[in-house]
Write a protein that holds these residues in place. Structure first.
Motif, PDB file in Angstrom:
ATOM      1  N   ARG A 229     -45.155  11.437 -39.963  1.00 59.38           N
ATOM      2  CA  ARG A 229     -44.417  12.141 -41.006  1.00 59.38           C
ATOM      3  C   ARG A 229     -43.357  13.085 -40.423  1.00 59.38           C
ATOM      4  O   ARG A 229     -43.273  14.249 -40.797  1.00 59.38           O
ATOM      5  CB  ARG A 229     -45.390  12.919 -41.895  1.00 59.38           C
ATOM      6  N   ILE A 230     -42.579  12.582 -39.501  1.00 59.91           N
ATOM      7  CA  ILE A 230     -41.426  13.291 -38.948  1.00 59.91           C
ATOM      8  C   ILE A 230     -40.254  12.320 -38.994  1.00 59.91           C
ATOM      9  O   ILE A 230     -40.421  11.124 -38.749  1.00 59.91           O
ATOM     10  CB  ILE A 230     -41.685  13.757 -37.497  1.00 59.91           C
ATOM     11  N   SER A 231     -39.095  12.815 -39.306  1.00 59.25           N
ATOM     12  CA  SER A 231     -37.911  11.976 -39.399  1.00 59.25           C
ATOM     13  C   SER A 231     -37.595  11.328 -38.044  1.00 59.25           C
ATOM     14  O   SER A 231     -37.726  11.963 -36.999  1.00 59.25           O
ATOM     15  CB  SER A 231     -36.734  12.840 -39.853  1.00 59.25           C
ATOM     16  N   PRO A 232     -37.162  10.057 -38.034  1.00 57.07           N
ATOM     17  CA  PRO A 232     -36.824   9.404 -36.768  1.00 57.07           C
ATOM     18  C   PRO A 232     -35.701  10.114 -36.025  1.00 57.07           C
ATOM     19  O   PRO A 232     -35.658  10.098 -34.792  1.00 57.07           O
ATOM     20  CB  PRO A 232     -36.382   7.997 -37.178  1.00 57.07           C
ATOM     21  N   ARG A 233     -34.813  10.738 -36.749  1.00 58.64           N
ATOM     22  CA  ARG A 233     -33.707  11.468 -36.120  1.00 58.64           C
ATOM     23  C   ARG A 233     -34.216  12.613 -35.247  1.00 58.64           C
ATOM     24  O   ARG A 233     -33.680  12.889 -34.174  1.00 58.64           O
ATOM     25  CB  ARG A 233     -32.799  11.990 -37.227  1.00 58.64           C
ATOM     26  N   LYS A 234     -35.285  13.281 -35.711  1.00 58.30           N
ATOM     27  CA  LYS A 234     -35.855  14.384 -34.945  1.00 58.30           C
ATOM     28  C   LYS A 234     -36.682  13.878 -33.766  1.00 58.30           C
ATOM     29  O   LYS A 234     -36.734  14.523 -32.717  1.00 58.30           O
ATOM     30  CB  LYS A 234     -36.723  15.251 -35.847  1.00 58.30           C
ATOM     31  N   VAL A 235     -37.326  12.728 -33.928  1.00 61.05           N
ATOM     32  CA  VAL A 235     -38.136  12.169 -32.850  1.00 61.05           C
ATOM     33  C   VAL A 235     -37.256  11.663 -31.718  1.00 61.05           C
ATOM     34  O   VAL A 235     -37.591  11.801 -30.539  1.00 61.05           O
ATOM     35  CB  VAL A 235     -39.042  11.037 -33.399  1.00 61.05           C
ATOM     36  N   LYS A 236     -36.094  11.103 -32.061  1.00 65.35           N
ATOM     37  CA  LYS A 236     -35.206  10.539 -31.050  1.00 65.35           C
ATOM     38  C   LYS A 236     -34.694  11.589 -30.078  1.00 65.35           C
ATOM     39  O   LYS A 236     -34.395  11.272 -28.919  1.00 65.35           O
ATOM     40  CB  LYS A 236     -34.024   9.835 -31.724  1.00 65.35           C
TER      41      LYS A 236
ATOM     42  N   GLY B 259     -39.739   4.397 -40.902  1.00 62.70           N
ATOM     43  CA  GLY B 259     -40.819   3.812 -41.678  1.00 62.70           C
ATOM     44  C   GLY B 259     -40.518   3.971 -43.153  1.00 62.70           C
ATOM     45  O   GLY B 259     -39.379   4.243 -43.538  1.00 62.70           O
ATOM     46  N   PRO B 260     -41.514   3.828 -43.993  1.00 58.68           N
ATOM     47  CA  PRO B 260     -41.275   4.006 -45.427  1.00 58.68           C
ATOM     48  C   PRO B 260     -40.936   5.457 -45.761  1.00 58.68           C
ATOM     49  O   PRO B 260     -41.422   6.379 -45.111  1.00 58.68           O
ATOM     50  CB  PRO B 260     -42.592   3.590 -46.078  1.00 58.68           C
TER      51      PRO B 260
ATOM     52  N   SER C 298     -33.385  17.417 -62.123  1.00 62.90           N
ATOM     53  CA  SER C 298     -34.233  17.248 -60.946  1.00 62.90           C
ATOM     54  C   SER C 298     -33.386  16.743 -59.791  1.00 62.90           C
ATOM     55  O   SER C 298     -32.319  16.170 -59.990  1.00 62.90           O
ATOM     56  CB  SER C 298     -35.373  16.264 -61.237  1.00 62.90           C
ATOM     57  N   ALA C 299     -33.899  16.947 -58.600  1.00 66.33           N
ATOM     58  CA  ALA C 299     -33.230  16.469 -57.398  1.00 66.33           C
ATOM     59  C   ALA C 299     -34.234  15.660 -56.585  1.00 66.33           C
ATOM     60  O   ALA C 299     -35.414  15.988 -56.523  1.00 66.33           O
ATOM     61  CB  ALA C 299     -32.696  17.637 -56.570  1.00 66.33           C
ATOM     62  N   ARG C 300     -33.755  14.610 -55.989  1.00 64.75           N
ATOM     63  CA  ARG C 300     -34.602  13.737 -55.190  1.00 64.75           C
ATOM     64  C   ARG C 300     -34.771  14.327 -53.800  1.00 64.75           C
ATOM     65  O   ARG C 300     -33.809  14.759 -53.166  1.00 64.75           O
ATOM     66  CB  ARG C 300     -33.948  12.365 -55.129  1.00 64.75           C
ATOM     67  N   ILE C 301     -36.012  14.349 -53.304  1.00 65.64           N
ATOM     68  CA  ILE C 301     -36.305  14.771 -51.935  1.00 65.64           C
ATOM     69  C   ILE C 301     -36.857  13.559 -51.203  1.00 65.64           C
ATOM     70  O   ILE C 301     -37.768  12.888 -51.699  1.00 65.64           O
ATOM     71  CB  ILE C 301     -37.320  15.918 -51.905  1.00 65.64           C
ATOM     72  N   LEU C 302     -36.300  13.241 -50.041  1.00 62.39           N
ATOM     73  CA  LEU C 302     -36.738  12.108 -49.238  1.00 62.39           C
ATOM     74  C   LEU C 302     -37.553  12.620 -48.060  1.00 62.39           C
ATOM     75  O   LEU C 302     -37.031  13.338 -47.205  1.00 62.39           O
ATOM     76  CB  LEU C 302     -35.536  11.313 -48.742  1.00 62.39           C
ATOM     77  N   LYS C 303     -38.832  12.271 -48.044  1.00 66.93           N
ATOM     78  CA  LYS C 303     -39.701  12.644 -46.927  1.00 66.93           C
ATOM     79  C   LYS C 303     -39.821  11.420 -46.034  1.00 66.93           C
ATOM     80  O   LYS C 303     -40.512  10.456 -46.353  1.00 66.93           O
ATOM     81  CB  LYS C 303     -41.062  13.097 -47.437  1.00 66.93           C
ATOM     82  N   ARG C 304     -39.156  11.469 -44.918  1.00 72.04           N
ATOM     83  CA  ARG C 304     -39.027  10.303 -44.056  1.00 72.04           C
ATOM     84  C   ARG C 304     -40.209  10.182 -43.098  1.00 72.04           C
ATOM     85  O   ARG C 304     -40.791  11.184 -42.674  1.00 72.04           O
ATOM     86  CB  ARG C 304     -37.727  10.366 -43.282  1.00 72.04           C
ATOM     87  N   THR C 305     -40.541   8.946 -42.738  1.00 74.73           N
ATOM     88  CA  THR C 305     -41.574   8.663 -41.751  1.00 74.73           C
ATOM     89  C   THR C 305     -40.944   7.821 -40.643  1.00 74.73           C
ATOM     90  O   THR C 305     -39.854   7.270 -40.806  1.00 74.73           O
ATOM     91  CB  THR C 305     -42.762   7.901 -42.369  1.00 74.73           C
ATOM     92  N   SER C 306     -41.649   7.722 -39.521  1.00 75.88           N
ATOM     93  CA  SER C 306     -41.103   6.969 -38.400  1.00 75.88           C
ATOM     94  C   SER C 306     -42.203   6.183 -37.700  1.00 75.88           C
ATOM     95  O   SER C 306     -43.381   6.551 -37.732  1.00 75.88           O
ATOM     96  CB  SER C 306     -40.401   7.896 -37.410  1.00 75.88           C
ATOM     97  N   HIS C 307     -41.794   5.081 -37.090  1.00 78.61           N
ATOM     98  CA  HIS C 307     -42.637   4.270 -36.230  1.00 78.61           C
ATOM     99  C   HIS C 307     -42.094   4.428 -34.812  1.00 78.61           C
ATOM    100  O   HIS C 307     -40.910   4.204 -34.568  1.00 78.61           O
ATOM    101  CB  HIS C 307     -42.587   2.795 -36.614  1.00 78.61           C
ATOM    102  N   ILE C 308     -42.968   4.797 -33.855  1.00 73.74           N
ATOM    103  CA  ILE C 308     -42.532   5.065 -32.476  1.00 73.74           C
ATOM    104  C   ILE C 308     -43.194   4.052 -31.555  1.00 73.74           C
ATOM    105  O   ILE C 308     -44.379   3.742 -31.703  1.00 73.74           O
ATOM    106  CB  ILE C 308     -42.923   6.488 -32.052  1.00 73.74           C
ATOM    107  N   THR C 309     -42.430   3.543 -30.593  1.00 66.36           N
ATOM    108  CA  THR C 309     -42.930   2.610 -29.606  1.00 66.36           C
ATOM    109  C   THR C 309     -42.553   3.110 -28.221  1.00 66.36           C
ATOM    110  O   THR C 309     -41.409   3.512 -27.997  1.00 66.36           O
ATOM    111  CB  THR C 309     -42.328   1.202 -29.817  1.00 66.36           C
ATOM    112  N   ILE C 310     -43.532   3.073 -27.299  1.00 71.20           N
ATOM    113  CA  ILE C 310     -43.278   3.412 -25.894  1.00 71.20           C
ATOM    114  C   ILE C 310     -43.731   2.231 -25.043  1.00 71.20           C
ATOM    115  O   ILE C 310     -44.849   1.726 -25.231  1.00 71.20           O
ATOM    116  CB  ILE C 310     -44.030   4.698 -25.483  1.00 71.20           C
TER     117      ILE C 310
END
Length: 111
Positions: free
Chosen positions: A11-18, A79-80, A93-105
């Protein structure tokens, strides 16, 4: 041969993980652990666990030695996305997108 480890639905955005992945790509495993331990990012804790898993896979399944391992590939893909609603002014109302990520090493041994 490559030893791989996957982490899905983080449950962390891929942009932050990269940002953290760019610090350790192509480095030795020992150096990568020390960099992640001293990086004040939320993804660092999860990446340490994932790197431990990849090292264990390399040692137990493929018979590689830990001292000769380096990170050959590492990437984060989206991820989804969880879609949530936040109340706004005048009944809107405003839409909030809670992004997920898939990480591979992926780890390889030095020649």
């Amino acid at each position: 041969m490559e030893a791989t480890a996957h982490l899905k639905y983080l449950r962390i955005s891929p942009r932050k993980v990269k940002i953290s992945l760019d610090l350790i790509r192509g480095k030795d495993v020992g150096y990568a652990f020390s960099v992640l331990n001293h990086t004040p990012k939320a993804a660092s804790e999860h990446l340490i666990k994932l790197l431990n898993s990849a090292v264990a896979n390399a040692e137990n399944n493929l018979g590689m030695t830990k001292e000769r391992l380096f990170i050959s590939k590492c990437f984060a893909s989206p991820g989804p996305t969880l879609k949530r609603i936040r109340a706004r002014a005048r009944g809107r109302s405003a839409r909030i997108l809670k992004r997920t990520s898939h990480i591979t090493i992926k780890l390889e041994e030095k020649e």
